[in-house]
Design a protein around this motif. Structure first.
Motif, PDB file in Angstrom:
ATOM      1  N   LYS A 188       4.734  13.904 -13.532  1.00 22.79           N
ATOM      2  CA  LYS A 188       3.274  13.812 -13.618  1.00 22.79           C
ATOM      3  C   LYS A 188       2.624  14.753 -12.597  1.00 22.79           C
ATOM      4  O   LYS A 188       1.636  15.437 -12.906  1.00 22.79           O
ATOM      5  CB  LYS A 188       2.833  12.371 -13.377  1.00 22.79           C
ATOM      6  N   GLU A 189       3.170  14.821 -11.398  1.00 20.44           N
ATOM      7  CA  GLU A 189       2.628  15.724 -10.382  1.00 20.44           C
ATOM      8  C   GLU A 189       2.789  17.180 -10.798  1.00 20.44           C
ATOM      9  O   GLU A 189       1.902  18.016 -10.556  1.00 20.44           O
ATOM     10  CB  GLU A 189       3.305  15.465  -9.032  1.00 20.44           C
ATOM     11  N   LEU A 190       3.915  17.501 -11.415  1.00 19.24           N
ATOM     12  CA  LEU A 190       4.120  18.859 -11.909  1.00 19.24           C
ATOM     13  C   LEU A 190       3.101  19.204 -12.991  1.00 19.24           C
ATOM     14  O   LEU A 190       2.546  20.313 -13.012  1.00 19.24           O
ATOM     15  CB  LEU A 190       5.547  19.019 -12.462  1.00 19.24           C
ATOM     16  N   GLN A 191       2.850  18.272 -13.882  1.00 22.20           N
ATOM     17  CA  GLN A 191       1.880  18.496 -14.952  1.00 22.20           C
ATOM     18  C   GLN A 191       0.473  18.695 -14.401  1.00 22.20           C
ATOM     19  O   GLN A 191      -0.350  19.374 -15.021  1.00 22.20           O
ATOM     20  CB  GLN A 191       1.907  17.307 -15.921  1.00 22.20           C
ATOM     21  N   GLU A 192       0.216  18.119 -13.240  1.00 21.22           N
ATOM     22  CA  GLU A 192      -1.102  18.263 -12.612  1.00 21.22           C
ATOM     23  C   GLU A 192      -1.192  19.513 -11.746  1.00 21.22           C
ATOM     24  O   GLU A 192      -2.219  19.745 -11.103  1.00 21.22           O
ATOM     25  CB  GLU A 192      -1.394  17.010 -11.776  1.00 21.22           C
ATOM     26  N   SER A 239      11.173  30.855 -19.405  1.00 17.44           N
ATOM     27  CA  SER A 239      11.086  31.206 -17.984  1.00 17.44           C
ATOM     28  C   SER A 239       9.924  30.476 -17.315  1.00 17.44           C
ATOM     29  O   SER A 239       8.834  30.343 -17.891  1.00 17.44           O
ATOM     30  CB  SER A 239      10.906  32.715 -17.817  1.00 17.44           C
ATOM     31  N   ASP A 240      10.170  29.976 -16.099  1.00 20.01           N
ATOM     32  CA  ASP A 240       9.191  29.271 -15.277  1.00 20.01           C
ATOM     33  C   ASP A 240       8.800  27.904 -15.821  1.00 20.01           C
ATOM     34  O   ASP A 240       7.827  27.309 -15.366  1.00 20.01           O
ATOM     35  CB  ASP A 240       7.929  30.115 -15.053  1.00 20.01           C
ATOM     36  N   ALA A 241       9.569  27.385 -16.795  1.00 20.42           N
ATOM     37  CA  ALA A 241       9.315  26.042 -17.322  1.00 20.42           C
ATOM     38  C   ALA A 241      10.288  25.048 -16.691  1.00 20.42           C
ATOM     39  O   ALA A 241      11.338  25.431 -16.165  1.00 20.42           O
ATOM     40  CB  ALA A 241       9.465  26.033 -18.844  1.00 20.42           C
ATOM     41  N   TYR A 242       9.929  23.777 -16.730  1.00 26.02           N
ATOM     42  CA  TYR A 242      10.800  22.737 -16.192  1.00 26.02           C
ATOM     43  C   TYR A 242      11.114  21.716 -17.290  1.00 26.02           C
ATOM     44  O   TYR A 242      10.377  21.572 -18.278  1.00 26.02           O
ATOM     45  CB  TYR A 242      10.170  22.056 -14.975  1.00 26.02           C
ATOM     46  N   TYR A 252      18.625  10.964 -11.558  1.00 22.58           N
ATOM     47  CA  TYR A 252      17.711  11.537 -12.543  1.00 22.58           C
ATOM     48  C   TYR A 252      17.282  12.919 -12.054  1.00 22.58           C
ATOM     49  O   TYR A 252      16.875  13.084 -10.898  1.00 22.58           O
ATOM     50  CB  TYR A 252      16.511  10.629 -12.755  1.00 22.58           C
ATOM     51  N   THR A 253      17.388  13.883 -12.965  1.00 26.11           N
ATOM     52  CA  THR A 253      17.232  15.293 -12.587  1.00 26.11           C
ATOM     53  C   THR A 253      16.144  15.963 -13.402  1.00 26.11           C
ATOM     54  O   THR A 253      15.989  15.707 -14.603  1.00 26.11           O
ATOM     55  CB  THR A 253      18.559  16.052 -12.806  1.00 26.11           C
ATOM     56  N   ILE A 254      15.387  16.826 -12.732  1.00 26.61           N
ATOM     57  CA  ILE A 254      14.456  17.745 -13.383  1.00 26.61           C
ATOM     58  C   ILE A 254      14.880  19.147 -12.973  1.00 26.61           C
ATOM     59  O   ILE A 254      15.053  19.428 -11.782  1.00 26.61           O
ATOM     60  CB  ILE A 254      13.004  17.502 -12.927  1.00 26.61           C
ATOM     61  N   ILE A 255      15.096  20.022 -13.946  1.00 29.23           N
ATOM     62  CA  ILE A 255      15.465  21.402 -13.611  1.00 29.23           C
ATOM     63  C   ILE A 255      14.314  22.343 -13.951  1.00 29.23           C
ATOM     64  O   ILE A 255      13.516  22.076 -14.852  1.00 29.23           O
ATOM     65  CB  ILE A 255      16.746  21.866 -14.340  1.00 29.23           C
TER      66      ILE A 255
END
Length: 305
Positions: A188-192, A239-242, A252-255
């Motif tokens: 959620k923080e990344l989306q913001e 590129s540059d996406a997570y 739990y992982t986010i790349i």
């Protein structure tokens, strides 16, 4: 990548830096006769200006340039002559290098970089390509008169063709946390608009990468130290996406995908000349240089024979 190619890259970067310095400093003195007459007192004064001061002792620009010329001038000039000879002879002999071989070397060099802006990567690739092409041309010129049986070339290809392939490779960072709820909070923080780098430093439980903003480096499906899930999710990203959070044995992982280097493979015809060069170089050894080609062109230089 061969050790010779790697050292070639290091040499050309050193030579490029020193040569550029000479050219920049010399270009400041290349003015019209009228300008030169007016600027001469200033130029002489500039040469007396110190570039460093140790205690009460000054090191002038002229002393610095003279020392640089004495220490590096011959090596820089020899390298420039070598490159000019090799590229001239390559053109005269219509030497063609398989483009995919050069792209493979560029990809290998790029895996040595950390997260780097596209413009800087392009600049580095141009420098590397010039030196890689020079190395291939030199190998071809040195080995052009050595005959290698095609059966030996085919046997080598059948035995070692996979070693020439470049496997699709991803440049990644990650954030690892213990719970799905925490991973969703980070998403959620990344989306913001929060920084992946900052969040990795704040939340990631992987101590080896968190202090580097979660940066992992480059890896492929053959990399031994990454879960297979990383590869599966990286393939789906631009590129540059997570990614969305996914579960691994770490938690739990986010790349985040920074760059993708596409895979490169070769047919026999694309590798035939390169294998011939490699086998022929076994007869030459590792100590050759472009200076053995100087007799083929009319070379005169200030350091004599």
């Amino acid at each position: 990548m061969t050790r010779k190619v790697l050292w070639g890259i290091i040499v050309v970067l050193f030579v490029t830096n020193v040569t550029t310095l000479f050219l920049v400093l010399n270009s400041e003195k290349q003015v019209s006769p009228s300008q030169e007459k007016q600027a001469q007192p200033v130029a002489e004064e500039d040469e007396r200006e110190p570039v460093a001061k140790v205690g009460e002792t000054e090191i002038t620009q002229q002393a610095w340039l003279t020392s640089m010329k004495e220490q590096h001038g011959e090596a820089v000039l020899e390298e420039q002559i070598n490159k000019e000879i090799v590229f001239q002879l390559a053109e005269q002999n219509d030497i063609q290098i398989e483009g995919k071989l050069i792209e493979r070397e560029l990809a290998l060099m790029e895996t040595m970089l950390t997260v780097t802006k596209d413009q800087l990567i392009q600049t580095k690739r141009e420098q590397w390509e010039d030196q890689i092409t020079y190395n291939y041309y030199l190998d071809e010129l040195i080995t052009r008169d050595i005959k290698i049986n095609e059966g030996a070339i085919k046997d080598y290809y059948d035995s070692y063709k996979e070693q020439f392939d470049f496997i699709e490779t991803f440049q990644l960072s990650h954030i690892v946390v213990s719970s799905e709820a925490e991973a969703n909070k980070i998403t959620k923080e990344l989306q913001e608009g929060a920084s992946f780098n900052v969040l990795a430093r704040e939340y990631s439980s992987d101590e080896s990468s968190s202090e580097k903003g979660g940066y992992l480096g480059y890896f492929s499906k053959e990399s031994a130290y990454f879960p297979s899930e990383y590869y599966e999710h990286a393939q789906k990203l631009s590129s540059d996406a997570y990614s969305k959070p996914f579960k691994t044995n770490q938690g739990y992982t986010i790349i985040k995908l920074h760059r993708t280097l596409p895979g490169i493979s070769f047919t026999y015809d694309e590798l035939k000349n390169q294998i011939k060069r490699q086998l022929a170089l076994d007869y030459v050894g590792d100590s050759y240089s472009a200076k053995v080609l100087w007799e083929e062109l009319n070379v005169n230089w200030m350091y004599g024979d």
